[in-house]
Scaffold this motif. Structure first.
Motif, PDB file in Angstrom:
ATOM      1  N   LEU A 118       0.666  -1.305  -0.069  1.00 39.03           N
ATOM      2  CA  LEU A 118       0.142   0.083  -0.282  1.00 39.03           C
ATOM      3  C   LEU A 118       0.691   1.126   0.021  1.00 39.03           C
ATOM      4  O   LEU A 118       0.389   2.377   0.228  1.00 39.03           O
ATOM      5  CB  LEU A 118      -0.842  -0.105   1.244  1.00 39.03           C
ATOM      6  CG  LEU A 118      -2.175  -0.922   1.338  1.00 39.03           C
ATOM      7  CD1 LEU A 118      -2.707  -0.949   2.648  1.00 39.03           C
ATOM      8  CD2 LEU A 118      -2.907  -0.879   0.083  1.00 39.03           C
ATOM      9  N   SER A 119       2.206   1.040  -0.463  1.00 43.01           N
ATOM     10  CA  SER A 119       3.095   2.364  -0.732  1.00 43.01           C
ATOM     11  C   SER A 119       2.256   3.695  -1.301  1.00 43.01           C
ATOM     12  O   SER A 119       2.374   4.622  -1.082  1.00 43.01           O
ATOM     13  CB  SER A 119       4.128   2.147  -1.163  1.00 43.01           C
ATOM     14  OG  SER A 119       5.090   1.308  -0.338  1.00 43.01           O
ATOM     15  N   HIS A 120       1.558   3.111  -2.278  1.00 43.99           N
ATOM     16  CA  HIS A 120       0.737   4.247  -3.228  1.00 43.99           C
ATOM     17  C   HIS A 120      -0.217   4.919  -2.309  1.00 43.99           C
ATOM     18  O   HIS A 120      -0.975   5.964  -2.851  1.00 43.99           O
ATOM     19  CB  HIS A 120       0.270   3.561  -4.230  1.00 43.99           C
ATOM     20  CG  HIS A 120      -0.921   2.585  -4.315  1.00 43.99           C
ATOM     21  ND1 HIS A 120      -0.508   1.265  -3.415  1.00 43.99           N
ATOM     22  CD2 HIS A 120      -2.264   2.302  -4.620  1.00 43.99           C
ATOM     23  CE1 HIS A 120      -1.451   0.805  -3.288  1.00 43.99           C
ATOM     24  NE2 HIS A 120      -2.537   1.224  -4.034  1.00 43.99           N
ATOM     25  N   ARG A 121      -0.829   4.244  -1.032  1.00 41.67           N
ATOM     26  CA  ARG A 121      -1.777   4.956  -0.367  1.00 41.67           C
ATOM     27  C   ARG A 121      -1.152   5.769   1.015  1.00 41.67           C
ATOM     28  O   ARG A 121      -1.927   6.288   1.360  1.00 41.67           O
ATOM     29  CB  ARG A 121      -2.662   3.761   0.217  1.00 41.67           C
ATOM     30  CG  ARG A 121      -3.418   3.076  -0.761  1.00 41.67           C
ATOM     31  CD  ARG A 121      -4.438   3.858  -1.745  1.00 41.67           C
ATOM     32  NE  ARG A 121      -5.310   3.114  -2.766  1.00 41.67           N
ATOM     33  CZ  ARG A 121      -5.795   3.841  -3.757  1.00 41.67           C
ATOM     34  NH1 ARG A 121      -5.720   5.048  -3.825  1.00 41.67           N
ATOM     35  NH2 ARG A 121      -6.466   3.107  -4.327  1.00 41.67           N
ATOM     36  N   LEU A 122       0.166   5.835   0.782  1.00 43.14           N
ATOM     37  CA  LEU A 122       0.766   6.662   1.866  1.00 43.14           C
ATOM     38  C   LEU A 122       1.294   7.803   1.174  1.00 43.14           C
ATOM     39  O   LEU A 122       2.375   7.763   0.468  1.00 43.14           O
ATOM     40  CB  LEU A 122       1.725   5.909   2.844  1.00 43.14           C
ATOM     41  CG  LEU A 122       2.666   6.684   3.805  1.00 43.14           C
ATOM     42  CD1 LEU A 122       1.823   7.109   4.711  1.00 43.14           C
ATOM     43  CD2 LEU A 122       3.906   5.673   4.257  1.00 43.14           C
ATOM     44  N   PRO A 123       0.760   9.182   1.260  1.00 43.65           N
ATOM     45  CA  PRO A 123       1.176  10.331   0.893  1.00 43.65           C
ATOM     46  C   PRO A 123       2.973  10.463   1.148  1.00 43.65           C
ATOM     47  O   PRO A 123       3.045  10.497   2.421  1.00 43.65           O
ATOM     48  CB  PRO A 123       0.449  11.367   1.233  1.00 43.65           C
ATOM     49  CG  PRO A 123      -1.139  10.472   1.369  1.00 43.65           C
ATOM     50  CD  PRO A 123      -0.509   9.215   2.188  1.00 43.65           C
ATOM     51  N   GLY A 124       3.508  10.811   0.225  1.00 44.05           N
ATOM     52  CA  GLY A 124       5.113  11.078   0.737  1.00 44.05           C
ATOM     53  C   GLY A 124       5.885   9.997   1.064  1.00 44.05           C
ATOM     54  O   GLY A 124       6.744  10.044   1.837  1.00 44.05           O
TER      55      GLY A 124
END
Length: 466
Positions: A118-124
């Motif tokens: 879920l890296s794409h769901r953690l801004p920055g």
């Protein structure tokens, strides 16, 4: 659904004492079906109190507590976020995730997001994983970034040795007679020391745990004694800057995304005896000079754009002071979910509706830990009995913004399960928001609460001077 992580500054940067109660403010942000990570199970009374006010079904929240790690659930040990069993338990409890939202930008949060795919769901996420949270929250790095952005700060210097600090202090004391020495990483004035030569300056408006008078030729001796404290044993640079006298302490907040920097709120930080007493929002209801407000928001946004350019994403709060001439100078940037976000975003705007007519203001007080509340249920029952409980019809009254912590089981300054200097131990203050129409209403509400709970305290020093 979102994954909400109730964490705090990593212990590798600054060791806190017991944050298990404080981080439960993450519950104010929860919506139906969210997954919440906390260092310990939440206070059930507080959970149901918050969700009753926010309209969330508490039964739908998925609470996950990682292994105790090094701190026995008093702190969230960042290493435990990637414990294989914990990762499996979280992964098995997920639906479609729209965001990973953490109070502090820890590299371990980024690693957890990666483990969950879920890296794409953690801004920055990329910035955070490389330790960007330490960079973005350093008071030393802040001065460099502010200078590069052309944002006004108090005259001062970033010092990497005691000799540099002595040189900077000597020059600044000759200029103004008083300076503020700042640790790179600390909060609420706990890492600040006001140093002066001559008469004590007017400094009640400044957050500072320490106050030190220097005699003639004492600068070098001061730094031989205080460099280790100020630099965290040489780990971080130290800020030395001029004290801005008789100023008002303000903050301005933003939400930084890939596309924009959005202003979210401004407020006032009110200190009593150099300790944060309360913070009030929104600033537009508090009679501030419009030119000061414009300067605060405009300069703060320019600064936030710099942090956006280096990769930070999420909420951020810039602190500043406005002097008697209306000149705004910035003092630090808090690049994390500050202790103000739940106050203005949820309590003030969603629950109280401060902008609706008639307008309201919200102030959060750090009430004395010695108040004899009898716990959360006792506080709410007493507040109701004396007419201070929040009344949604009038939109006036007291709202607890954090659980009332249980008594510690360690000795004075030494919480059980933690080995640390006594200086790092923090009192478990009672955080209470007051929604009000006039300052007179606010003061009467607080005085009634203070009288009642001080009278019920077993600590004789808790008695207010009324």
């Amino acid at each position: 659904m979102r994954i909400l992580i109730g964490n705090h500054i990593d212990d590798s940067i600054r060791l806190k004492s017991d944050m298990a109660s404080a981080v439960q403010r993450i519950l104010w942000f929860a919506a139906d079906g969210d997954l919440v990570v906390l260092p310990a199970p939440p206070d059930e009374d507080f959970l149901h109190y918050v969700t009753a006010l926010t309209g969330v079904d508490a039964a739908t929240l998925r609470i996950h507590v990682p292994p105790p790690g090094r701190f026995e659930h008093r702190l969230l040990d960042p290493r435990t976020l990637t414990d294989p069993g914990f990762v499996r338990a979280v992964a098995a409890d997920l639906d479609e995730v729209s965001e990973v939202f953490a109070l502090w930008p820890s590299p371990q949060v980024a690693r957890l997001a990666s483990e969950l795919g879920l890296s794409h769901r953690l801004p920055g996420a990329a910035f955070t994983r490389q330790g960007g949270g330490e960079l973005a929250n350093s008071k030393a790095h802040f001065r460099a970034l502010a200078a590069g952005a052309g944002v006004a700060t108090a005259p001062g210097a970033v010092c990497h040795t005691a000799e540099e600090a002595a040189q900077a202090m000597t020059g600044l004391l000759a200029r103004t007679g008083a300076v503020v020495v700042k640790q790179a990483h600390n909060g609420s004035g706990n890492g600040n020391e006001i140093v002066f030569a001559g008469d004590a300056p007017a400094s009640g408006h400044v957050g500072a745990r320490h106050l030190r008078r220097l005699g003639p030729g004492a600068v070098e001796r001061y730094w031989s004694e205080r460099w280790a404290w100020a630099s965290a044993e040489g780990r971080f640079p130290v800020v030395v800057e001029c004290l801005v006298p008789d100023a008002e302490s303000l903050f301005t907040e933003y939400l930084v995304s890939d596309d924009a920097v959005l202003p979210t709120e401004c407020g006032v930080l009110s200190y009593v005896g150099r300790r944060l007493d309360h913070q009030s929002v929104p600033l537009r209801h508090l009679g501030v000079d419009p030119a000061v407000l414009e300067s605060l928001v405009t300069q703060g946004a320019r600064l936030a754009q710099v942090y956006r350019a280096i990769g930070y994403r999420g909420f951020m709060s810039a602190d500043a002071v406005a002097d008697q001439a209306g000149v705004v100078r910035f003092t630090e940037m808090n690049a994390h979910v500050s202790g103000s976000v739940h106050i203005y975003d949820v309590i003030a705007n969603r629950i109280v509706g401060v902008s609706a007519q008639p307008r309201r203001t919200v102030a959060e007080y750090a009430a004395p830990a010695c108040w004899g509340t009898g716990g959360m249920r006792g506080f709410l029952a007493t507040a109701q009995a004396i007419g201070c409980h929040y009344d949604p019809a009038r939109r006036i009254g007291a709202i607890l913004s954090a659980p009332i912590p249980a008594p510690r089981d360690g000795g004075p300054g030494e919480p059980a399960g933690l080995t640390q200097p006594a200086e790092l131990a923090e009192l478990a203050e009672i955080m209470v928001c007051l929604a009000y129409d006039t300052e007179e209403t606010r003061d009467k509400l607080y005085e009634r609460l203070d009288r009642e709970f001080a009278a019920q305290s077993a600590d004789p020093s808790c008695r207010p001077p009324y």
